[in-house]
Design a protein around this motif. Structure first.
Motif, short mmCIF file in Angstrom:
data_model
loop_
_atom_site.label_atom_id
_atom_site.label_comp_id
_atom_site.label_asym_id
_atom_site.label_seq_id
_atom_site.Cartn_x
_atom_site.Cartn_y
_atom_site.Cartn_z
N SER A 88 0.43 -1.42 0.19
CA SER A 88 0.18 -0.15 -0.41
C SER A 88 1.11 0.84 -0.28
O SER A 88 2.15 1.62 1.40
CB SER A 88 -0.80 0.33 1.03
N SER A 89 0.41 1.91 -1.59
CA SER A 89 1.69 3.35 -1.55
C SER A 89 0.91 4.83 -1.11
O SER A 89 -0.02 4.34 -1.43
CB SER A 89 2.29 3.26 -2.28
N ALA A 90 1.79 5.50 -0.17
CA ALA A 90 0.93 7.27 -0.30
C ALA A 90 1.93 8.30 -1.11
O ALA A 90 3.64 7.93 -0.41
CB ALA A 90 -0.10 6.58 0.93
N LEU A 91 1.40 9.20 -0.97
CA LEU A 91 2.39 10.07 -0.92
C LEU A 91 2.03 11.20 -0.26
O LEU A 91 1.30 11.61 0.38
CB LEU A 91 2.51 11.05 -2.35
N ALA A 92 3.38 11.94 0.44
CA ALA A 92 2.81 12.92 1.48
C ALA A 92 2.25 14.11 1.35
O ALA A 92 2.45 14.19 -0.33
CB ALA A 92 4.16 13.07 2.27
N PRO A 93 1.51 14.75 2.00
CA PRO A 93 0.52 16.27 1.23
C PRO A 93 2.01 16.94 0.12
O PRO A 93 1.96 18.10 -0.12
CB PRO A 93 0.10 16.55 2.53
N ASP A 94 3.22 16.91 0.99
CA ASP A 94 4.14 18.32 0.72
C ASP A 94 5.38 17.23 0.47
O ASP A 94 6.54 17.14 -0.11
CB ASP A 94 5.19 18.61 1.86
N ALA A 95 5.07 15.60 -1.15
CA ALA A 95 5.57 15.60 -1.69
C ALA A 95 6.19 16.40 -2.63
O ALA A 95 7.64 16.04 -2.96
CB ALA A 95 5.09 14.35 -2.49
N GLU A 96 5.90 17.50 -3.50
CA GLU A 96 6.21 18.14 -3.93
C GLU A 96 7.58 18.79 -3.48
O GLU A 96 8.24 19.57 -4.70
CB GLU A 96 5.83 19.19 -4.84
N ALA A 97 8.04 19.23 -2.53
CA ALA A 97 8.46 19.53 -2.44
C ALA A 97 9.83 18.35 -1.57
O ALA A 97 11.22 19.02 -1.06
CB ALA A 97 8.42 20.18 -0.49
N ALA A 140 4.94 4.27 -11.18
CA ALA A 140 3.35 4.02 -11.98
C ALA A 140 2.76 4.49 -11.79
O ALA A 140 1.88 5.72 -12.55
CB ALA A 140 3.97 2.89 -12.32
N ALA A 141 2.52 4.52 -10.31
CA ALA A 141 0.72 5.09 -10.00
C ALA A 141 1.52 6.86 -10.10
O ALA A 141 0.05 7.78 -9.99
CB ALA A 141 0.68 4.94 -8.93
N TYR A 142 2.19 7.56 -10.09
CA TYR A 142 2.76 9.06 -10.31
C TYR A 142 3.34 9.34 -11.43
O TYR A 142 3.65 8.91 -11.94
CB TYR A 142 3.44 9.21 -8.68
N ALA A 143 3.17 10.43 -11.05
CA ALA A 143 4.15 11.63 -12.04
C ALA A 143 5.97 11.25 -11.33
O ALA A 143 6.04 11.75 -10.82
CB ALA A 143 3.79 12.62 -12.44
N LEU A 144 6.71 10.95 -12.42
CA LEU A 144 8.08 10.92 -12.03
C LEU A 144 8.43 12.24 -12.94
O LEU A 144 8.65 11.86 -13.82
CB LEU A 144 8.63 9.74 -12.30
N ASP A 145 9.20 13.31 -12.09
CA ASP A 145 9.57 14.83 -13.15
C ASP A 145 10.83 14.11 -12.29
O ASP A 145 11.92 14.47 -11.30
CB ASP A 145 9.63 15.80 -11.56
N ARG A 201 19.81 17.60 -11.11
CA ARG A 201 20.46 15.94 -10.23
C ARG A 201 20.13 15.41 -9.35
O ARG A 201 19.79 15.59 -8.21
CB ARG A 201 22.12 16.05 -10.10
N ARG A 202 18.19 15.90 -9.77
CA ARG A 202 17.53 15.41 -8.38
C ARG A 202 16.12 14.81 -9.27
O ARG A 202 15.34 15.38 -10.65
CB ARG A 202 17.34 17.19 -8.00
N PHE A 203 15.64 14.36 -8.37
CA PHE A 203 14.02 13.84 -8.94
C PHE A 203 12.92 14.18 -8.34
O PHE A 203 13.25 14.16 -6.64
CB PHE A 203 13.75 12.40 -9.50
N ARG A 204 11.88 14.00 -8.40
CA ARG A 204 10.52 13.91 -7.33
C ARG A 204 9.32 13.40 -7.87
O ARG A 204 9.88 13.61 -8.87
CB ARG A 204 9.84 15.15 -7.13
N LEU A 205 8.27 12.61 -6.93
CA LEU A 205 7.45 11.82 -7.27
C LEU A 205 6.47 12.71 -7.08
O LEU A 205 5.70 13.71 -5.74
CB LEU A 205 6.98 10.61 -6.21
N LEU A 206 4.95 12.86 -8.19
CA LEU A 206 4.28 13.80 -8.09
C LEU A 206 2.82 13.09 -8.59
O LEU A 206 3.09 11.86 -8.48
CB LEU A 206 3.54 15.17 -9.02
N ARG A 207 1.61 13.17 -8.02
CA ARG A 207 0.34 12.85 -8.06
C ARG A 207 0.43 13.01 -9.52
O ARG A 207 0.33 14.52 -10.20
CB ARG A 207 -0.63 14.07 -7.02
N SER A 208 -0.22 12.28 -10.52
CA SER A 208 -0.91 12.22 -11.62
C SER A 208 -1.39 13.26 -12.17
O SER A 208 -2.59 13.68 -11.61
CB SER A 208 -1.57 10.32 -12.16
#
Length: 393
Positions: free
Chosen positions: A24-33, A143-148, A154-161
């Motif tokens: 079971s996966s979840a993104l934190a509310p501040d995932a973009e940061a 894959a459930a998220y947007a990968l930036d 030299r950095r990446f993050r996971l965002l809501r699709s």
């Protein structure tokens, strides 16, 4: 030139109900940061740190594997219970695969609870580094998220699709229902090639199977070629290598692109895909991979279109205090001068090869200006050779 190496790509789904592996996966509310800093391995893959069951691990971001893979070495060292699951098809052949249950995985703003990881041998050679990684982070985690992926920073993050944090040109993107990996398409010559696996774990640029290359038309194939070698989890593969003047990825027209063509019956032909779009191509751009939204976005980086060509004809691996010849490229100056696989070099123009060699300016000699004469000292008292660089493909 230190050799860009290929990591495992497009392993078939493992014989287990998906829910048992996914957790079971979840993104934190501040995932973009929550950016994840990374470096590029000598094999051109995205390497970073994350946590597995509270332990810090080294990982590679690999959208070309369907289920994330834990190193067998790591599982043994931490006395994890591994269950056999058969074999998976990888570059170079096939490998034995196991399964281990996990409690928590944490990556940037993503936390997964429960689920499983595949387990396989992850040799250091697959990243071109002296130190192996612990984990390949694959489609099941991302894959459930947007990968930036911000290659410039030299950095990446996971965002809501559905998020689009920057403007770029689009190309189609989906998760293949059979192999469960990221796929897109490429237009080259007269052919529209699909599915193309979008594989951040593949250090090369564009790779085609022999069957796909045969469809692109004689005009597109009329480019000078040489040979190169790549290393997957199951060993080495020799491919054809060319620079194609133009190809299309969705709305993106790319020029002067390095292209590898696998031998007949190679990995792409075996698993039924047209080929792969690797990190060597993607790092020309800032990249958003969002299969849920059906697209990837590519924004060109300044200077991102320069192509590095070998002018020596030597593909080299670094082993502590020496360079080892891994492949001699067909038609190059090294082949003409009689260089052989296994030859070792201990100094370049009088400068000794050491552990920090790859980050030093001298390391660029193998792709240097045509006409330059380079003095190469062979190891074990075998003397010195002079290699004159030239362009040959």
């Amino acid at each position: 030139m230190l050799l860009p190496l290929l990591l495992a790509a497009a392993a078939p789904p493992l014989p287990e109900p998906r829910a048992a592996w996914a957790g079971s996966s979840a993104l934190a509310p501040d995932a973009e940061a929550r950016w994840v800093d990374f470096d590029l391995t000598p094999g051109n893959q995205i390497r970073f740190r994350m946590t597995l069951d509270g332990r810090d691990v080294t990982a590679v971001l690999d959208t070309g594997v369907s289920y994330s893979v834990l190193a067998k070495r790591y599982a043994s060292a931490n006395r994890l219970t591994v269950r056999a699951e058969g074999q998976a098809t990888v570059i170079g052949g096939s490998v034995d695969v196991g399964r281990v249950d996990t409690a928590t995985l944490a990556l940037g703003g993503l936390t997964r609870r429960g689920g499983s990881l595949a387990v396989a041998e992850l040799p250091a050679a697959a990243t071109g580094s002296a130190t192996p990684v612990d984990l390949l982070v694959g489609r099941d985690l991302t894959a459930a998220y947007a990968l930036d992926i911000d290659y410039a920073a030299r950095r990446f993050r996971l965002l809501r699709s559905g998020r689009a944090p920057f403007a770029g040109l689009s190309a189609p993107l989906a998760i293949a229902p059979d192999r469960l990996v990221y796929v897109s398409e490429v237009a080259l010559g007269r052919a529209r090639l699909r599915p193309m696996v979008v594989d951040t774990g593949d250090g090369s640029s564009i790779t085609l199977g022999a069957e796909s290359w045969a469809t692109v038309g004689a005009a597109a194939r009329a480019v000078p070629t040489t040979t190169t070698v790549s290393y997957g989890l199951a060993g080495a593969v020799v491919s054809e290598l060319a620079i194609v003047p133009r190809l299309q990825v969705g709305r993106v027209a790319a020029r002067d692109v390095e292209l590898r063509v696998e031998p007949a019956g190679g990995f792409s032909d075996t698993i039924g895909v047209a080929g792969r779009i690797g990190s060597g191509f993607l790092q020309r751009y800032r990249v958003l991979l969002d299969p849920g939204a059906g697209h990837m976005l590519l924004r060109a980086l300044p200077g991102g279109t320069a192509v590095t060509r070998s002018t020596s004809g030597l593909l080299l691996g670094l082993a502590s205090d020496r360079l080892k010849v891994l492949h001699v490229m067909r038609g190059g100056p090294a082949a003409a001068a009689g260089w052989r696989v296994g030859d070792t070099i201990c100094a370049v123009d009088g400068a000794a090869v050491g552990p920090g060699y790859a980050s030093q300016p001298v390391a660029g000699w193998a792709t240097g200006m045509p006409g330059r004469a380079v003095r190469l000292t062979l190891c074990d008292g075998a003397g010195e050779r002079v290699l004159v660089l030239r362009r040959f493909y």
